[in-house]
Design an enzyme around this catalytic site. Structure first.
Site, mmCIF file in Angstrom:
data_model
loop_
_atom_site.group_PDB
_atom_site.id
_atom_site.type_symbol
_atom_site.label_atom_id
_atom_site.label_comp_id
_atom_site.label_asym_id
_atom_site.label_seq_id
_atom_site.Cartn_x
_atom_site.Cartn_y
_atom_site.Cartn_z
ATOM 1 N N HIS A 181 -26.387 -81.818 -57.107
ATOM 2 C CA HIS A 181 -25.427 -82.478 -57.991
ATOM 3 C C HIS A 181 -24.947 -83.761 -57.317
ATOM 4 O O HIS A 181 -25.243 -84.008 -56.139
ATOM 5 C CB HIS A 181 -24.254 -81.558 -58.348
ATOM 6 C CG HIS A 181 -23.423 -81.136 -57.188
ATOM 7 N ND1 HIS A 181 -23.900 -80.363 -56.152
ATOM 8 C CD2 HIS A 181 -22.110 -81.377 -56.889
ATOM 9 C CE1 HIS A 181 -22.930 -80.137 -55.288
ATOM 10 N NE2 HIS A 181 -21.843 -80.742 -55.699
ATOM 11 N N HIS A 237 -22.007 -85.013 -56.259
ATOM 12 C CA HIS A 237 -20.781 -85.148 -55.489
ATOM 13 C C HIS A 237 -21.129 -85.744 -54.137
ATOM 14 O O HIS A 237 -22.196 -85.462 -53.571
ATOM 15 C CB HIS A 237 -20.079 -83.797 -55.327
ATOM 16 C CG HIS A 237 -19.197 -83.445 -56.485
ATOM 17 N ND1 HIS A 237 -18.742 -82.169 -56.732
ATOM 18 C CD2 HIS A 237 -18.665 -84.222 -57.472
ATOM 19 C CE1 HIS A 237 -17.977 -82.164 -57.823
ATOM 20 N NE2 HIS A 237 -17.922 -83.388 -58.280
ATOM 21 N N ASP A 270 -20.432 -85.387 -51.028
ATOM 22 C CA ASP A 270 -20.815 -84.635 -49.836
ATOM 23 C C ASP A 270 -22.227 -84.073 -49.921
ATOM 24 O O ASP A 270 -22.712 -83.477 -48.952
ATOM 25 C CB ASP A 270 -19.807 -83.508 -49.558
ATOM 26 C CG ASP A 270 -19.613 -82.566 -50.731
ATOM 27 O OD1 ASP A 270 -19.615 -83.034 -51.876
ATOM 28 O OD2 ASP A 270 -19.433 -81.351 -50.500
ATOM 29 N N HIS A 271 -22.890 -84.307 -51.041
ATOM 30 C CA HIS A 271 -24.273 -83.857 -51.195
ATOM 31 C C HIS A 271 -25.255 -85.033 -51.324
ATOM 32 O O HIS A 271 -26.464 -84.806 -51.356
ATOM 33 C CB HIS A 271 -24.399 -82.938 -52.403
ATOM 34 C CG HIS A 271 -23.630 -81.665 -52.258
ATOM 35 N ND1 HIS A 271 -24.212 -80.464 -51.938
ATOM 36 C CD2 HIS A 271 -22.300 -81.411 -52.358
ATOM 37 C CE1 HIS A 271 -23.280 -79.522 -51.857
ATOM 38 N NE2 HIS A 271 -22.111 -80.079 -52.105
#
EC number: 3.1.26.11
Length: 303
Positions: free
Chosen positions: A62, A64, A66-67
């Site tokens: 996804h 976001h 932090d990914h």
């Protein structure tokens, strides 16, 4: 054939002094797949001596930060290393629009192509397949469209017994036919028992990656019986209401999923930075599913 998972980052949104945000490298049937790409991914690839040129597919659960915040740096480094082979990124359709200005500004002379494969979020779908491996995406329940990924080896052919080749003077076409399941007739006119001719191939290995998600039982049929399951466990169960509100899972809930899906082994990650002692996650999960382990950065798991 071994399946090897290397944890590059195991924390949730905030990196710590010893944990980077989510990223993993999966090696299966000599394919190297990068799963999520949090900040610091390329540093961790270096630290774990992963050959950058082997990575041809990146799977992003996804969008976001932090990914994905490690993505543009990794793409740039690929170019600086002289990469020529195309790179495929499997992600939400918005990624191309978000990434293109950065590519135009920072990577205008990129020496390789980037292909974007848009994921779907309504039902499971095969998103990659070759002669040895399939990769399937499946919807998760988070605050933004999110997918999990299921990596599966394809069934292998059985092995012909060497003594059978000599005893029955098997030709190459006969060997191929036997491996395909056709009966073999001996000189006496009788069918030779299969167990006298072949040894079964090892069971195919599989790995399921469940990124940020609320507790969701609809994934159980998809991941049923997988060899290894990674499931996020951002909170302990005492904060189950917060987990639901923020689109996350507790360690206990992840263990329930593993137990009811009859998986081989459960590994937990994506821990909230509020917890200084992450062993509490393992203790909580093992009360439900004993074969549970926590991941930390640079953990290597081989099946």
């Amino acid at each position: 054939m071994a399946l090897t998972l290397t944890i590059l980052g195991s924390n949730s949104a905030l990196p710590t002094s010893d944990r980077y945000p989510t990223a993993q490298i999966l090696r299966v049937s000599e394919r190297f797949f990068l799963i999520d790409c949090g900040e610091g991914t390329q540093m961790q690839l270096r630290r774990n001596k992963v050959n950058f040129s082997k990575i041809n597919h990146i799977f992003l659960s996804h969008l976001h930060g932090d990914h994905v915040f490690g993505l543009i740096g990794l793409i740039s480094t690929f170019g600086l290393l002289g990469r020529r082979k195309a790179l495929t990124i499997h992600a939400h359709e918005d990624l191309k629009c978000l990434l293109q200005p950065h590519l135009d500004y920072f990577c205008a002379d990129l020496p390789y192509q980037i292909h974007f494969n848009d994921l779907r979020y309504d039902e499971p779908a095969i998103i990659y397949e070759d002669k040895k491996v399939t990769v399937e995406s499946f919807p998760l329940s988070h605050r933004v469209p999110t997918c999990g990924f299921l990596f599966k080896e394809k069934a292998k052919e059985p092995n012909i017994r060497k003594e059978a080749i000599l005893k029955y003077q098997l030709t190459v076409p006969e060997i191929v036919a036997i491996k395909d399941g056709h009966p073999f007739i001996g000189e006496d006119g009788n069918v030779v028992p299969e167990e006298n001719l072949i040894t079964p191939a090892p069971a195919p290995l599989s790995y399921a990656f469940c990124s940020d998600t609320r507790y969701s039982r609809r994934i159980i049929p998809v991941i049923q019986g997988v060899s290894l399951l990674y499931h996020e466990a951002t909170f302990l169960h005492e904060l189950k209401d917060l987990a639901k509100r923020t689109g996350h899972t507790t360690a206990k809930q992840a263990a329930v999923i593993a137990r009811d899906a009859d998986v081989g082994q459960l590994i937990l990650g994506h821990f909230s930075s509020r917890y200084k002692d992450v062993s509490l996650f393992e203790n909580e999960a093992k009360e439900v599913f004993l074969n549970t382990a926590l991941v930390s950065d640079n953990t290597v798991i081989e099946l």
